[in-house]
Write a protein that holds these residues in place. Sequence first.
Motif, PDB file in Angstrom:
ATOM      1  N   UNK A 442       0.813  -1.219   0.000  1.00  0.00           N
ATOM      2  CA  UNK A 442       0.000   0.000   0.000  1.00  0.00           C
ATOM      3  C   UNK A 442       0.844   1.264   0.000  1.00  0.00           C
ATOM      4  N   UNK A 443       2.110   1.192   0.464  1.00  0.00           N
ATOM      5  CA  UNK A 443       2.937   2.404   0.544  1.00  0.00           C
ATOM      6  C   UNK A 443       3.854   2.567  -0.652  1.00  0.00           C
ATOM      7  N   UNK A 571      22.233  -8.545   1.230  1.00  0.00           N
ATOM      8  CA  UNK A 571      22.242  -9.928   1.676  1.00  0.00           C
ATOM      9  C   UNK A 571      21.001 -10.279   2.491  1.00  0.00           C
ATOM     10  N   UNK A 572      20.280  -9.264   2.974  1.00  0.00           N
ATOM     11  CA  UNK A 572      19.188  -9.539   3.905  1.00  0.00           C
ATOM     12  C   UNK A 572      17.918  -8.787   3.518  1.00  0.00           C
ATOM     13  N   UNK A 573      17.551  -8.809   2.274  1.00  0.00           N
ATOM     14  CA  UNK A 573      16.279  -8.218   1.854  1.00  0.00           C
ATOM     15  C   UNK A 573      15.170  -9.228   2.070  1.00  0.00           C
ATOM     16  N   UNK A 574      14.053  -8.762   2.590  1.00  0.00           N
ATOM     17  CA  UNK A 574      12.926  -9.680   2.801  1.00  0.00           C
ATOM     18  C   UNK A 574      12.231  -9.954   1.471  1.00  0.00           C
ATOM     19  N   UNK A 575      11.492 -11.056   1.426  1.00  0.00           N
ATOM     20  CA  UNK A 575      10.757 -11.413   0.214  1.00  0.00           C
ATOM     21  C   UNK A 575       9.759 -10.315  -0.140  1.00  0.00           C
ATOM     22  N   UNK A 576       9.084  -9.787   0.892  1.00  0.00           N
ATOM     23  CA  UNK A 576       8.099  -8.735   0.638  1.00  0.00           C
ATOM     24  C   UNK A 576       8.740  -7.506   0.011  1.00  0.00           C
ATOM     25  N   UNK A 577       9.918  -7.132   0.532  1.00  0.00           N
ATOM     26  CA  UNK A 577      10.630  -5.975  -0.011  1.00  0.00           C
ATOM     27  C   UNK A 577      11.057  -6.224  -1.457  1.00  0.00           C
ATOM     28  N   UNK A 578      11.563  -7.422  -1.718  1.00  0.00           N
ATOM     29  CA  UNK A 578      12.010  -7.737  -3.071  1.00  0.00           C
ATOM     30  C   UNK A 578      10.842  -7.748  -4.052  1.00  0.00           C
ATOM     31  N   UNK A 580       8.062  -6.070  -3.754  1.00  0.00           N
ATOM     32  CA  UNK A 580       7.615  -4.687  -3.937  1.00  0.00           C
ATOM     33  C   UNK A 580       8.517  -3.963  -4.933  1.00  0.00           C
ATOM     34  N   UNK A 581       9.832  -4.150  -4.785  1.00  0.00           N
ATOM     35  CA  UNK A 581      10.770  -3.494  -5.698  1.00  0.00           C
ATOM     36  C   UNK A 581      10.653  -4.076  -7.112  1.00  0.00           C
ATOM     37  N   UNK A 583       7.955  -5.279  -8.478  1.00  0.00           N
ATOM     38  CA  UNK A 583       6.750  -4.716  -9.073  1.00  0.00           C
ATOM     39  C   UNK A 583       7.019  -3.309  -9.596  1.00  0.00           C
ATOM     40  N   UNK A 584       7.749  -2.509  -8.794  1.00  0.00           N
ATOM     41  CA  UNK A 584       8.057  -1.150  -9.212  1.00  0.00           C
ATOM     42  C   UNK A 584       8.921  -1.143 -10.473  1.00  0.00           C
ATOM     43  N   UNK A 585       9.934  -2.032 -10.525  1.00  0.00           N
ATOM     44  CA  UNK A 585      10.790  -2.111 -11.709  1.00  0.00           C
ATOM     45  C   UNK A 585      10.002  -2.586 -12.922  1.00  0.00           C
ATOM     46  N   UNK A 586       9.080  -3.514 -12.690  1.00  0.00           N
ATOM     47  CA  UNK A 586       8.238  -4.000 -13.786  1.00  0.00           C
ATOM     48  C   UNK A 586       7.383  -2.873 -14.355  1.00  0.00           C
ATOM     49  N   UNK A 587       6.803  -2.062 -13.477  1.00  0.00           N
ATOM     50  CA  UNK A 587       5.985  -0.940 -13.931  1.00  0.00           C
ATOM     51  C   UNK A 587       6.828   0.078 -14.695  1.00  0.00           C
ATOM     52  N   UNK A 588       8.039   0.330 -14.194  1.00  0.00           N
ATOM     53  CA  UNK A 588       8.921   1.275 -14.882  1.00  0.00           C
ATOM     54  C   UNK A 588       9.306   0.741 -16.270  1.00  0.00           C
ATOM     55  N   UNK A 589       9.557  -0.581 -16.342  1.00  0.00           N
ATOM     56  CA  UNK A 589       9.919  -1.186 -17.623  1.00  0.00           C
ATOM     57  C   UNK A 589       8.774  -1.051 -18.632  1.00  0.00           C
TER      58      UNK A 589
END
Length: 608
Positions: A442-443, A571-578, A580-581, A583-589
């Motif tokens: 949502x954010x 090395x320690x990104x959560x699945x949710x964070x990855x 979210x990022x 999705x953002x990269x996909x939208x930008x692409x």
Amino acid sequence: MTSVDVSATLRTIRANLDLTQAELAEKLGVAFATVNRWEGGSSKPQKAAMARIFKMAAEAGIDVGDIGATVPSGPTRPRGRVAATPSTKPMEQMLWDAACSIRGEKDAPKFKDYLLPLLFLKRLSDVFDDEIGRLAEEFGDPAVALEIAESDHSLLRFYLPLEARWSVISGRTAFDWPVDERGRSTAPRDIGEHLTKAVRAVVRHNPDLSGVIDVVDFAAERNGERDINPAKLRGVVETFSDPRYRLGLADVQPDFLGRAYEYLLRKFAEGSGQSAGEFFTPTEVGFLMANVLRPKPGETCHDYACGSGGLLIKLQLVARELDPTGKVPLKMYGQELQAESYAVARMNTIIHDMDVELQRGDTMINPKFRDATGSLIRYDVVVANPMWNQPFDPELFIDDPFDRFMKSGGATSGRGDWAWLQHTIASMNDGGRAAVVLDTGSVTRGSGVKNDDKERNVRKWFVDRDLIDGVILLPDNLFYNTPAAGLIIVLNKRKPTSRKNKVVLINASRRFAKGKPKNHLRDEDVKELAALFIAGEPVDGEVAVVDIGDIAEADYNLSPSRWVRRADDREHRTIAELLSELQMLHDQDNELTTRMLVALRPLTEAKA
């Protein structure tokens, strides 16, 4: 040795050795019900059993000769006595043992319908006994106190007729059932009929409990067979009759039984695999929200998706903790759509002796709390954990009779996350503050995409008006219907000067204790995270304080993981964070591909 001594000795043995009644029964080589009767004082052990009890007492280091004078055995405790509060673990075990005893009769979403009212009846009965004990201190004799209470029910919080008192239900006290107008006995055939008669009798004397305790028929039949076998019900009653788990005023902390309810709700949710998060917020998340908002005596508080009432209860508990001498309670209001959760909320708030006005209905379509003009009532504090990513018809937002959306950033997409926040801000008074649990997406949704995005536009409206006080990213796998992290968005209509035009972003993704099947925040995590949020100062690797101008430049991305940097993030990104990022990269692409195609189209046309 008298039966009183036996009762006290058995309880002391179990306390010293940390045994349940069932475990003690196994060690003594007798049935669970036998130990239960011994502790209740309704029967005495024979010589051989007495010898085994003496042997266990010696092993537990107990001086049997002294115990009778120090441990009372009656059902009521003197008002001045400080009871030892049972730990959560044995109480939870008792509840789950009771649940398992009838689990074969009903599936998980159904058998709680029987357990919760039964546990509530046990609580009412134990508190009634305490009330009689209080009057006995005043009038000098329990029999006189009971006689006075029978003639003046106003002396009690609520009145329980004799057939509904636990000693009668459990068979430890005899009751002469009356005859009907035709001279026939009204005595129930079994425990199921007795329980149904009992809860109906309670409601006759206490109309406010209608729809709370009498929500099921314990003697219901289907195709000529009982829904719940009476023998199984008797087993549950015996489990609840364990004196170790008495639920009176001096036996449990104000929030203890609420936590027991939440334990059952969590277990049912895990068993059913259904949308448990709609009605259950992990205990520690609720306490974190309450500690962040710091409610003050007399403030008005609202939860528009209140489920079992847990968030409102935690507000009151934290308010008492912050101001132990305060005598003005919070004024609390809750709305809940689901009939079952609404009934549990009423039980929960009554048990906690809290005055909460509850309404049932769909808050998004039909908010029930309105003033004389038909406008939404506004509150000092709002808390909620609405369903995440709930789908709505966008037309609902456009034609809203309460004008919650179009003037607060416009209609969102079909997702309800920011629509719930728009309802939240419409429910806050001019100095109001709120904490709402939402999905992490949502954010971030819509940020970094050049196309107009309705959800990002609403987020922009909130940020530009400096209504967002902060965002707390929670650890993964706390919630019972999803492994996703979730986050708390904190709103404030009257920020202090030091926090104006800033947003406090906390990445608490590493603050958890690993558990099965779910992780949890530790008590120290709750206190420390609340302190970090209230301080509003940057902390390397955990807290960022970001100017709203910088957030605007980042296209209104409010994800704490975007702003709180760590040296080992890669090395320690959560699945949710990855996700979210990604999705953002996909939208930008997609956006860049569209722009490139538009730019290249004239070249293809010229070549043709």
